[in-house]
Design an enzyme around this catalytic site. Structure first.
Site, PDB file in Angstrom:
ATOM      1  CG  HIS A   1      -1.258  -9.685  -9.420  1.00  0.00           C
ATOM      2  ND1 HIS A   1      -2.585  -9.264  -8.718  1.00  0.00           N
ATOM      3  CD2 HIS A   1      -0.574  -8.802  -9.033  1.00  0.00           C
ATOM      4  CE1 HIS A   1      -1.849  -8.393  -7.905  1.00  0.00           C
ATOM      5  NE2 HIS A   1      -0.878  -7.835  -7.929  1.00  0.00           N
TER       6      HIS A   1
ATOM      7  CE  LYS B   1      -1.217  -3.572  -8.277  1.00  0.00           C
ATOM      8  NZ  LYS B   1      -1.926  -4.102  -7.053  1.00  0.00           N
TER       9      LYS B   1
ATOM     10  CB  SER C   1       2.384  -2.500   1.403  1.00  0.00           C
ATOM     11  OG  SER C   1       0.843  -2.707   1.248  1.00  0.00           O
TER      12      SER C   1
ATOM     13  N   GLY D   1      -1.841  -3.397  -1.559  1.00  0.00           N
ATOM     14  CA  GLY D   1      -2.639  -2.151  -1.764  1.00  0.00           C
ATOM     15  C   GLY D   1      -3.005  -1.554  -0.078  1.00  0.00           C
TER      16      GLY D   1
ATOM     17  N   GLY E   1       3.719  -2.303  -6.521  1.00  0.00           N
ATOM     18  CA  GLY E   1       2.313  -1.862  -7.133  1.00  0.00           C
ATOM     19  C   GLY E   1       2.202  -0.271  -7.039  1.00  0.00           C
ATOM     20  N   GLY E   2       1.448   0.036  -6.144  1.00  0.00           N
ATOM     21  CA  GLY E   2       1.191   1.506  -5.760  1.00  0.00           C
ATOM     22  C   GLY E   2       2.360   2.379  -5.646  1.00  0.00           C
TER      23      GLY E   2
ATOM     24  CD  GLU F   1       2.308  -9.375  -5.261  1.00  0.00           C
ATOM     25  OE1 GLU F   1       2.902  -8.074  -5.602  1.00  0.00           O
ATOM     26  OE2 GLU F   1       1.043  -9.279  -5.736  1.00  0.00           O
TER      27      GLU F   1
ATOM     28  CG  ASN G   1       1.396  -4.738 -11.196  1.00  0.00           C
ATOM     29  OD1 ASN G   1       1.031  -4.438 -12.309  1.00  0.00           O
ATOM     30  ND2 ASN G   1       0.664  -5.667 -10.539  1.00  0.00           N
TER      31      ASN G   1
HETATM   32  P1  PGA Z   1       1.050  -2.840  -3.726  1.00  0.00           P
HETATM   33  O1  PGA Z   1       0.644  -4.092  -5.098  1.00  0.00           O
HETATM   34  O2  PGA Z   1       2.463  -2.540  -3.785  1.00  0.00           O
HETATM   35  O3  PGA Z   1       0.319  -1.401  -3.952  1.00  0.00           O
HETATM   36  O4  PGA Z   1       0.705  -3.671  -2.585  1.00  0.00           O
HETATM   37  C1  PGA Z   1       1.663  -5.016  -5.146  1.00  0.00           C
HETATM   38  C2  PGA Z   1       0.909  -5.735  -6.386  1.00  0.00           C
HETATM   39  O5  PGA Z   1      -0.139  -5.755  -6.464  1.00  0.00           O
HETATM   40  O6  PGA Z   1       1.673  -6.411  -7.410  1.00  0.00           O
END
Ligand code: PGA
Length: 222
Positions: free
Chosen positions: A99, A11, A185, A154, A206-207, A148, A9
């Site tokens: 989300h 974002k 994460s 994050g 995500g990140g 999630e 993702n």
């Molecule tokens: P993250 O985000 O891996 O940065 O924690 C996951 C997401 O929001 O889909």
């Protein structure tokens, strides 16, 4: 061997130039010796980059699918600024729906999410429906669900894999056909602690997916 979903993702990050650089590194995913046939890799870029990703992946013969990060709750029509399912299906096989960032920042209610799921399905796009706990109702027709917990997004503090497995097993007990992903994460070091669990079918990243080398390592280790 179970099929593992690995979803990036992106974002609201990346310009066209940044995405080109990301792809030029990511194309090395082809060198993974692993058998990728059991791994469904899905990248969800911003709308503005879907065409770039589609063309690049096709041209370079990279077997990766695309997902949209959102879709309009309305079908085509006079909805200025919206991007609808009929437009998205030209690019994406999947779409993220539910989300927590959209629920919170864009006030997406249960009804809005339901409309989105219906439209995605009507146009042949597979929803990846994101939930925060196992008590949430899952709209009909959804087959892929990502658990999630908000605290893990994050934060660098993923949920405990045992707890994620408990949630996954509880959701799956409602419908054994569900594929359950974990998100929050995830990185190349912890990914396997989730994907090796028997009720977890993959991860939503995500990140860590913003770094293409790290994303390749996540794919490798998943
Ligand atoms: P993250 O985000 O891996 O940065 O924690 C996951 C997401 O929001 O889909």
């Amino acid at each position: 061997m179970k099929k593992v979903f690995i979803v990036a993702n992106i974002k609201s990050y990346e310009t066209e130039n940044e995405a080109k650089k990301w792809l030029d590194v990511f194309k090395n995913v082809k060198n993974l010796n692993d058998d990728l046939s059991q791994k469904e890799i899905i990248i969800c870029p911003p709308f503005t980059l879907l065409e770039l990703f589609k063309e690049y992946l096709q041209k370079n013969g990279i077997r990766v699918f695309l997902g949209a990060q959102d879709l309009s709750q309305f079908d085509q029509g006079a909805y200025t600024g919206e991007i609808n399912a009929r437009q998205i299906r030209d690019f994406a096989k999947y779409v993220l729906i539910g989300h927590s960032e959209r629920r919170k920042n864009f006030n997406e209610t249960k009804n809005v999410l339901l409309n989105k799921v219906k439209l995605a399905l009507a146009y042949g796009i597979k929803p990846i429906y994101i939930i925060q706990n196992d008590t949430e109702e899952i709209p009909e027709g959804v087959e892929i669900i990502a658990y999630e917990p908000v605290f893990a997004i994050g934060s660098g503090k993923p949920d405990n894999p045992e707890n994620a497995e408990k949630v996954a097993s509880s959701v799956k007990s409602k419908n054994n056909g569900y594929n359950i992903l974990y998100g929050g994460s995830v990185n190349s070091t912890n990914v396997q602690s989730f994907t090796k669990k028997s009720y977890i079918n993959g991860v939503l990243v995500g990140g860590a997916s913003l770094d293409p080398e790290e994303f390749i390592n996540i794919i490798k280790n998943a």
